[in-house]
Design a protein around this motif. Structure first.
Motif, PDB file in Angstrom:
ATOM      1  N   ILE A   6       0.845  -1.188   0.000  1.00 46.05           N
ATOM      2  CA  ILE A   6       0.000   0.000   0.000  1.00 46.05           C
ATOM      3  C   ILE A   6       0.885   1.245   0.000  1.00 46.05           C
ATOM      4  CG2 ILE A   6      -1.743   1.320   1.278  1.00 46.05           C
ATOM      5  CD1 ILE A   6      -2.796  -1.262   0.035  1.00 46.05           C
ATOM      6  N   THR A   7       0.578   2.182  -0.875  1.00 44.69           N
ATOM      7  CA  THR A   7       1.321   3.434  -0.999  1.00 44.69           C
ATOM      8  C   THR A   7       0.331   4.601  -0.975  1.00 44.69           C
ATOM      9  OG1 THR A   7       1.169   3.534  -3.413  1.00 44.69           O
ATOM     10  CG2 THR A   7       3.008   2.248  -2.479  1.00 44.69           C
ATOM     11  N   PRO A   8       0.826   5.829  -0.818  1.00 40.97           N
ATOM     12  CA  PRO A   8      -0.101   6.973  -0.891  1.00 40.97           C
ATOM     13  C   PRO A   8      -0.859   7.021  -2.215  1.00 40.97           C
ATOM     14  CG  PRO A   8       2.000   7.662   0.049  1.00 40.97           C
ATOM     15  CD  PRO A   8       2.188   6.245  -0.442  1.00 40.97           C
ATOM     16  N   GLU A   9      -0.241   6.494  -3.268  1.00 34.97           N
ATOM     17  CA  GLU A   9      -0.858   6.553  -4.588  1.00 34.97           C
ATOM     18  C   GLU A   9      -1.987   5.542  -4.752  1.00 34.97           C
ATOM     19  OE1 GLU A   9       2.657   8.633  -4.345  1.00 34.97           O
ATOM     20  OE2 GLU A   9       2.551   6.436  -4.116  1.00 34.97           O
ATOM     21  N   ASN A  10      -1.880   4.369  -4.126  1.00 35.82           N
ATOM     22  CA  ASN A  10      -2.918   3.349  -4.331  1.00 35.82           C
ATOM     23  C   ASN A  10      -3.800   3.118  -3.104  1.00 35.82           C
ATOM     24  OD1 ASN A  10      -1.460   1.744  -2.527  1.00 35.82           O
ATOM     25  ND2 ASN A  10      -0.626   0.379  -4.098  1.00 35.82           N
ATOM     26  N   LEU A  11      -3.577   3.911  -2.051  1.00 40.62           N
ATOM     27  CA  LEU A  11      -4.317   3.698  -0.801  1.00 40.62           C
ATOM     28  C   LEU A  11      -5.820   3.758  -0.992  1.00 40.62           C
ATOM     29  CD1 LEU A  11      -4.434   3.357   2.281  1.00 40.62           C
ATOM     30  CD2 LEU A  11      -4.116   5.838   2.505  1.00 40.62           C
ATOM     31  N   GLU A  12      -6.288   4.698  -1.783  1.00 41.64           N
ATOM     32  CA  GLU A  12      -7.733   4.868  -1.939  1.00 41.64           C
ATOM     33  C   GLU A  12      -8.374   3.737  -2.737  1.00 41.64           C
ATOM     34  OE1 GLU A  12      -9.996   6.925  -0.571  1.00 41.64           O
ATOM     35  OE2 GLU A  12      -8.291   7.420   0.697  1.00 41.64           O
ATOM     36  N   THR A  13      -7.617   3.127  -3.633  1.00 43.39           N
ATOM     37  CA  THR A  13      -8.216   2.129  -4.522  1.00 43.39           C
ATOM     38  C   THR A  13      -7.996   0.694  -4.072  1.00 43.39           C
ATOM     39  OG1 THR A  13      -6.218   2.185  -5.902  1.00 43.39           O
ATOM     40  CG2 THR A  13      -8.040   3.633  -6.530  1.00 43.39           C
ATOM     41  N   GLU A  14      -6.965   0.443  -3.269  1.00 41.22           N
ATOM     42  CA  GLU A  14      -6.673  -0.927  -2.850  1.00 41.22           C
ATOM     43  C   GLU A  14      -7.540  -1.344  -1.660  1.00 41.22           C
ATOM     44  OE1 GLU A  14      -4.986  -3.436  -3.897  1.00 41.22           O
ATOM     45  OE2 GLU A  14      -3.955  -2.491  -5.593  1.00 41.22           O
ATOM     46  N   HIS A  15      -7.977  -2.592  -1.684  1.00 43.92           N
ATOM     47  CA  HIS A  15      -8.685  -3.186  -0.552  1.00 43.92           C
ATOM     48  C   HIS A  15      -7.672  -3.426   0.568  1.00 43.92           C
ATOM     49  CE1 HIS A  15     -11.584  -5.507   1.652  1.00 43.92           C
ATOM     50  NE2 HIS A  15     -10.854  -6.607   1.601  1.00 43.92           N
ATOM     51  N   ILE A  16      -8.027  -3.069   1.811  1.00 39.50           N
ATOM     52  CA  ILE A  16      -7.046  -3.187   2.897  1.00 39.50           C
ATOM     53  C   ILE A  16      -7.186  -4.467   3.702  1.00 39.50           C
ATOM     54  CG2 ILE A  16      -6.640  -0.714   3.117  1.00 39.50           C
ATOM     55  CD1 ILE A  16      -8.486  -0.787   5.610  1.00 39.50           C
TER      56      ILE A  16
END
Length: 253
Positions: A6-16
């Protein structure tokens, strides 16, 4: 299995990867807001490329949301592999990557919160011992700090000496809850528990820990959720509504 960081760039789109599928759920949003700030401090959230609970979360111990002293170590917040993903070696895959990354970054070893025996929300002590971890400190009633020092390291992690002092300052009347947004479940369950207490006229004080400093001076090793009754520790496990009702009944409330 491939691993995704998880990065600042993909945080919003990736399932956690927690047990919540709806990305707009308040729990997911609270966790992602917490993660966004921690990523700036070196937190790593590494997950399998699946929709499910298969991930590891770790951070330089200097920034850990835990009352520990582990300078130079990497602190594991959570290692969680469950359901259909168990039994395939994925826990070892994630842990080995954490070890590799920590060594590459010049860390002195790994530290993690566990318990005397396996308990919810805490790393399994049996598995950790199998992977070479050792218990380096203990705190009541059941918490254990475990570490995997890298070669040549003699200084081992310990709980902060401030821990006992903080525990002694917990209010002595009614229910008292300390919690953070590190665990997504608190965003849903803390308001529900507060509502149950209001309906039953049970006194409860809730303290939302919102900074690293507050977490490192908390009264309980597990800062995501710690519940007290009349100053005495009750549980670190986040209860469902039904379990909370039973807990209140057991306390005579």
């Amino acid at each position: 299995m491939n691993l995704i960081q998880i990065t600042p760039e993909n945080l919003e789109t990736e399932h956690i990867c927690c047990a919540i599928s709806n990305e707009r759920d308040c729990q997911v949003q609270a966790k992602k807001a917490w993660l966004a700030k921690r990523l700036e401090e070196g937190l790593v959230f590494l997950k399998g490329d699946v929709r499910g609970k298969c991930f590891i979360e770790y951070i330089p111990a200097e920034h850990a949301w835990a009352p520990i002293e582990a300078e130079g170590y990497m602190y594991i917040d959570c290692l969680w592999v469950s359901g259909q993903f168990k039994g395939h070696g994925y826990s070892s895959l994630l842990l080995d990557e954490c070890i590799r990354d920590a060594k590459e970054k010049g860390r002195r070893g790994l530290a993690v919160l566990s318990s005397e025996k396996k308990l919810g929300y805490l790393s399994d002590p049996k598995y950790l011992k199998y992977k070479g971890f050792q218990t380096t400190d203990a705190a009541g009633p059941h918490f254990r700090l475990m570490a995997l020092p890298f070669e040549g390291q003699t200084e081992l992690p310990r709980f902060s000496p401030r821990l006992q002092q903080a525990a002694a300052q917990v209010p002595k009347t009614g229910l008292v809850l300390y919690y953070t947004s590190q665990c997504p479940f608190t965003a849903k369950y803390v308001p529900l528990l507060e509502a149950i207490c209001r309906d039953r006229n049970v006194p409860i004080q809730t303290f939302h820990i919102t900074t690293t400093e507050q977490a490192q001076n908390a009264p309980c090793p597990y800062t995501a959720f710690s519940l007290y009754w009349n100053g005495g520790f009750v549980t670190h496990e986040i209860p469902s509504e039904k379990k909370f009702e039973k807990l209140l009944a057991d306390l005579g409330l």
